[in-house]
Write an enzyme that holds these catalytic residues in place. Structure first.
Site, PDB file in Angstrom:
ATOM      1  N   LYS A 186      -2.743   5.995  -4.352  1.00  0.00           N
ATOM      2  CA  LYS A 186      -3.901   6.846  -4.050  1.00  0.00           C
ATOM      3  C   LYS A 186      -3.759   8.234  -4.676  1.00  0.00           C
ATOM      4  O   LYS A 186      -2.646   8.765  -4.772  1.00  0.00           O
ATOM      5  CB  LYS A 186      -4.057   6.998  -2.524  1.00  0.00           C
ATOM      6  CG  LYS A 186      -3.989   5.671  -1.772  1.00  0.00           C
ATOM      7  CD  LYS A 186      -4.286   5.820  -0.286  1.00  0.00           C
ATOM      8  CE  LYS A 186      -3.933   4.534   0.469  1.00  0.00           C
ATOM      9  NZ  LYS A 186      -2.538   4.468   0.916  1.00  0.00           N
TER      10      LYS A 186
ATOM     11  N   TYR B 157       2.682   9.848  -0.095  1.00  0.00           N
ATOM     12  CA  TYR B 157       3.750   9.275   0.744  1.00  0.00           C
ATOM     13  C   TYR B 157       5.154   9.558   0.182  1.00  0.00           C
ATOM     14  O   TYR B 157       6.152   9.301   0.837  1.00  0.00           O
ATOM     15  CB  TYR B 157       3.584   7.755   0.902  1.00  0.00           C
ATOM     16  CG  TYR B 157       2.296   7.300   1.552  1.00  0.00           C
ATOM     17  CD1 TYR B 157       1.436   8.195   2.168  1.00  0.00           C
ATOM     18  CD2 TYR B 157       1.931   5.962   1.548  1.00  0.00           C
ATOM     19  CE1 TYR B 157       0.241   7.770   2.744  1.00  0.00           C
ATOM     20  CE2 TYR B 157       0.746   5.532   2.136  1.00  0.00           C
ATOM     21  CZ  TYR B 157      -0.094   6.442   2.727  1.00  0.00           C
ATOM     22  OH  TYR B 157      -1.267   6.021   3.304  1.00  0.00           O
TER      23      TYR B 157
ATOM     24  N   HIS C 194      -7.695   9.335  -1.896  1.00  0.00           N
ATOM     25  CA  HIS C 194      -7.105   9.249  -0.548  1.00  0.00           C
ATOM     26  C   HIS C 194      -8.022   9.795   0.548  1.00  0.00           C
ATOM     27  O   HIS C 194      -8.131   9.231   1.628  1.00  0.00           O
ATOM     28  CB  HIS C 194      -5.769  10.002  -0.551  1.00  0.00           C
ATOM     29  CG  HIS C 194      -4.795   9.524   0.464  1.00  0.00           C
ATOM     30  ND1 HIS C 194      -3.439   9.504   0.259  1.00  0.00           N
ATOM     31  CD2 HIS C 194      -4.977   9.051   1.727  1.00  0.00           C
ATOM     32  CE1 HIS C 194      -2.846   9.034   1.333  1.00  0.00           C
ATOM     33  NE2 HIS C 194      -3.740   8.754   2.235  1.00  0.00           N
TER      34      HIS C 194
ATOM     35  N   ASP D 239       0.842  -1.200   0.000  1.00  0.00           N
ATOM     36  CA  ASP D 239       0.000   0.000   0.000  1.00  0.00           C
ATOM     37  C   ASP D 239       0.878   1.250   0.000  1.00  0.00           C
ATOM     38  O   ASP D 239       1.646   1.482   0.930  1.00  0.00           O
ATOM     39  CB  ASP D 239      -0.872   0.011   1.263  1.00  0.00           C
ATOM     40  CG  ASP D 239      -1.809   1.217   1.288  1.00  0.00           C
ATOM     41  OD1 ASP D 239      -2.868   1.142   0.630  1.00  0.00           O
ATOM     42  OD2 ASP D 239      -1.476   2.227   1.943  1.00  0.00           O
TER      43      ASP D 239
HETATM   44  N1  LIG Z   1      -5.730   6.028   3.722  1.00  0.00           N
HETATM   45  C1  LIG Z   1      -5.249   6.728   4.736  1.00  0.00           C
HETATM   46  O1  LIG Z   1      -5.639   7.879   5.000  1.00  0.00           O
HETATM   47  C2  LIG Z   1      -4.187   6.093   5.604  1.00  0.00           C
HETATM   48  C3  LIG Z   1      -3.871   6.686   6.838  1.00  0.00           C
HETATM   49  C4  LIG Z   1      -2.919   6.052   7.634  1.00  0.00           C
HETATM   50  C5  LIG Z   1      -2.316   4.881   7.194  1.00  0.00           C
HETATM   51  N2  LIG Z   1      -2.617   4.345   5.974  1.00  0.00           N
HETATM   52  C6  LIG Z   1      -1.942   3.114   5.474  1.00  0.00           C
HETATM   53  O2  LIG Z   1      -2.008   2.117   6.491  1.00  0.00           O
HETATM   54  C7  LIG Z   1      -0.694   1.704   6.825  1.00  0.00           C
HETATM   55  C8  LIG Z   1      -0.629   1.276   8.279  1.00  0.00           C
HETATM   56  O3  LIG Z   1      -0.990   2.325   9.146  1.00  0.00           O
HETATM   57  P1  LIG Z   1       0.082   3.201   9.978  1.00  0.00           P
HETATM   58  O4  LIG Z   1       1.396   3.205   9.291  1.00  0.00           O
HETATM   59  O5  LIG Z   1      -0.588   4.497  10.229  1.00  0.00           O
HETATM   60  O6  LIG Z   1       0.156   2.484  11.370  1.00  0.00           O
HETATM   61  P2  LIG Z   1       0.352   1.008  11.965  1.00  0.00           P
HETATM   62  O7  LIG Z   1       0.690   0.030  10.889  1.00  0.00           O
HETATM   63  O8  LIG Z   1      -0.811   0.791  12.829  1.00  0.00           O
HETATM   64  O9  LIG Z   1       1.569   1.232  12.927  1.00  0.00           O
HETATM   65  C9  LIG Z   1       2.883   1.450  12.504  1.00  0.00           C
HETATM   66  C10 LIG Z   1       3.695   1.593  13.794  1.00  0.00           C
HETATM   67  O10 LIG Z   1       3.627   0.359  14.526  1.00  0.00           O
HETATM   68  C11 LIG Z   1       4.923  -0.123  14.754  1.00  0.00           C
HETATM   69  N3  LIG Z   1       4.874  -1.584  14.649  1.00  0.00           N
HETATM   70  C12 LIG Z   1       4.834  -2.323  13.513  1.00  0.00           C
HETATM   71  N4  LIG Z   1       4.781  -3.643  13.796  1.00  0.00           N
HETATM   72  C13 LIG Z   1       4.786  -3.741  15.147  1.00  0.00           C
HETATM   73  C14 LIG Z   1       4.754  -4.840  16.035  1.00  0.00           C
HETATM   74  N5  LIG Z   1       4.710  -6.102  15.585  1.00  0.00           N
HETATM   75  N6  LIG Z   1       4.784  -4.585  17.371  1.00  0.00           N
HETATM   76  C15 LIG Z   1       4.821  -3.312  17.826  1.00  0.00           C
HETATM   77  N7  LIG Z   1       4.847  -2.230  17.035  1.00  0.00           N
HETATM   78  C16 LIG Z   1       4.829  -2.440  15.689  1.00  0.00           C
HETATM   79  C17 LIG Z   1       5.784   0.513  13.690  1.00  0.00           C
HETATM   80  O11 LIG Z   1       7.115   0.662  14.164  1.00  0.00           O
HETATM   81  P3  LIG Z   1       8.429   0.377  13.256  1.00  0.00           P
HETATM   82  O12 LIG Z   1       8.141   0.873  11.872  1.00  0.00           O
HETATM   83  O13 LIG Z   1       9.457   1.175  13.972  1.00  0.00           O
HETATM   84  O14 LIG Z   1       8.676  -1.101  13.305  1.00  0.00           O
HETATM   85  C18 LIG Z   1       5.127   1.868  13.522  1.00  0.00           C
HETATM   86  O15 LIG Z   1       5.570   2.757  14.530  1.00  0.00           O
HETATM   87  C19 LIG Z   1       0.149   2.935   6.467  1.00  0.00           C
HETATM   88  O16 LIG Z   1       1.527   2.632   6.407  1.00  0.00           O
HETATM   89  C20 LIG Z   1      -0.475   3.332   5.174  1.00  0.00           C
HETATM   90  O17 LIG Z   1      -0.036   2.478   4.131  1.00  0.00           O
HETATM   91  C21 LIG Z   1      -3.568   4.929   5.188  1.00  0.00           C
END
Ligand SMILES: NC(=O)c1ccc[n+]([C@@H]2O[C@H](COP(=O)([O-])OP(=O)(O)OC[C@H]3O[C@@H](n4cnc5c(N)ncnc54)[C@H](OP(=O)(O)O)[C@@H]3O)[C@@H](O)[C@H]2O)c1
Length: 266
Positions: free
Chosen positions: A79, A54, A110, A49
């Site tokens: 997106k 980004y 998005h 994704d």
């Molecule tokens: N459409 C939208 O508006 C939107 C908004 C937000 C996100 N997204 C998409 O969704 C994806 C995921 O959401 P997100 O990046 O916001 O947050 P997330 O995946 O919920 O969290 C990422 C965080 O969790 C940590 N983490 C990862 N695996 C872990 C584990 N096994 N144990 C503990 N901590 C862990 C990561 O640290 P490290 O990286 O340091 O390991 C990072 O700090 C995004 O990357 C993006 O592609 C879309």
């Protein structure tokens, strides 16, 4: 269109399978992003994704090419920034150039653009899909009312709505509203919205010999909700994919559903 056959997936109408477990790339750019996506593909993820916003499409594309995994086995989402409503094709052309790909598997809006652009932007996405530049099209951060507005205007609902989702945000009625409309719910930020030390999660994790983070991901899969965890850490990238060796029982799912504090969000 064919993704790895052994991964659970949601079938997108006309576009084929979308793996339920994908890899998020927000807040990773440059070499760090390329390495993380490369590692994700190495350990088995077949769904990535990204987004124009980004600023990492180039690195995502390079990682896919360098991985040796055939392009058609990787499900790639990007997106459209809402500010680029009215410039849809140009924006997708530029995303495809950056990715080095001739199509994406899923193109999402998005965030909802300003009101009067809502329907025209959706029509452009459908046109681009019909031209083969995106296998499937959908939206992100849309309400159910907005999904209905798009379907009423064009006869076609978005195939996917990517929204925040986690045990703390669980909303059975909202999930059902998506299912009834044939819109796949794709959850984002599974960890940012979760207290991984919550006793319900730690107890269930201990019972299965896994981590609370793995329980959260498994909870999505067992609900047939797409989930796209992001990590820049090689061990976590691998652990987050290692969730196919166990599953949650109905009672466990119910306890995790019960962590919801958000109520209805429509
Ligand atoms: N459409 C939208 O508006 C939107 C908004 C937000 C996100 N997204 C998409 O969704 C994806 C995921 O959401 P997100 O990046 O916001 O947050 P997330 O995946 O919920 O969290 C990422 C965080 O969790 C940590 N983490 C990862 N695996 C872990 C584990 N096994 N144990 C503990 N901590 C862990 C990561 O640290 P490290 O990286 O340091 O390991 C990072 O700090 C995004 O990357 C993006 O592609 C879309």
């Amino acid at each position: 269109m064919a993704t790895a056959p052994d991964q659970p997936a949601v079938e997108l109408d006309r576009a084929g399978p979308m793996p339920l477990l994908g890899f998020g790339t927000w807040q990773m750019t440059g070499a760090r992003c390329q390495a993380a996506v490369g590692h994700a593909l190495e350990v088995g993820y077949r769904h990535i994704d990204t987004a124009a916003m980004y600023r990492n499409e180039r690195e995502v594309g390079r990682a896919v090419r360098d991985s040796g995994v055939p392009r058609e086995q990787v499900f790639v989402t990007t997106k459209l920034p809402p500010g680029d409503a009215g410039r849809e094709r140009r924006t997708l052309d530029s995303s495809l150039r950056a990715l080095g790909m001739d199509y994406v598997d899923l193109w999402l809006i998005h965030w909802p653009p300003r009101d009067r652009a809502l329907v025209p932007t959706w029509k452009e996405l459908l046109a681009v899909r019909d031209d083969g530049l995106a296998r499937a099209v959908g939206v992100s951060n849309y309400s159910v009312a907005q999904l209905d507005e798009l379907r009423a205007a064009t006869g076609e609902a978005p195939q996917v709505n990517q929204i925040p989702w986690a045990p703390s945000l669980y909303d059975a009625a909202l999930l059902d509203e998506h299912r009834r409309r044939g819109v796949a719910l794709e959850g984002y930020s599974p960890f940012k919205n979760t207290d991984l030390r919550h006793p319900v999660l730690t107890e269930i994790a201990a019972h299965h010999g896994v981590t609370p983070a793995q329980v959260v991901l498994r909870w999505h899969l067992d609900h047939q909700v797409v989930v796209i965890p992001k990590s820049a850490t090689p061990e976590r990238i691998a652990a987050n994919f290692d969730v196919f060796g166990f599953s949650l029982g109905a009672e466990e799912l119910g306890r995790i559903d019960g962590l919801s504090s958000s109520g209805r969000r429509r």
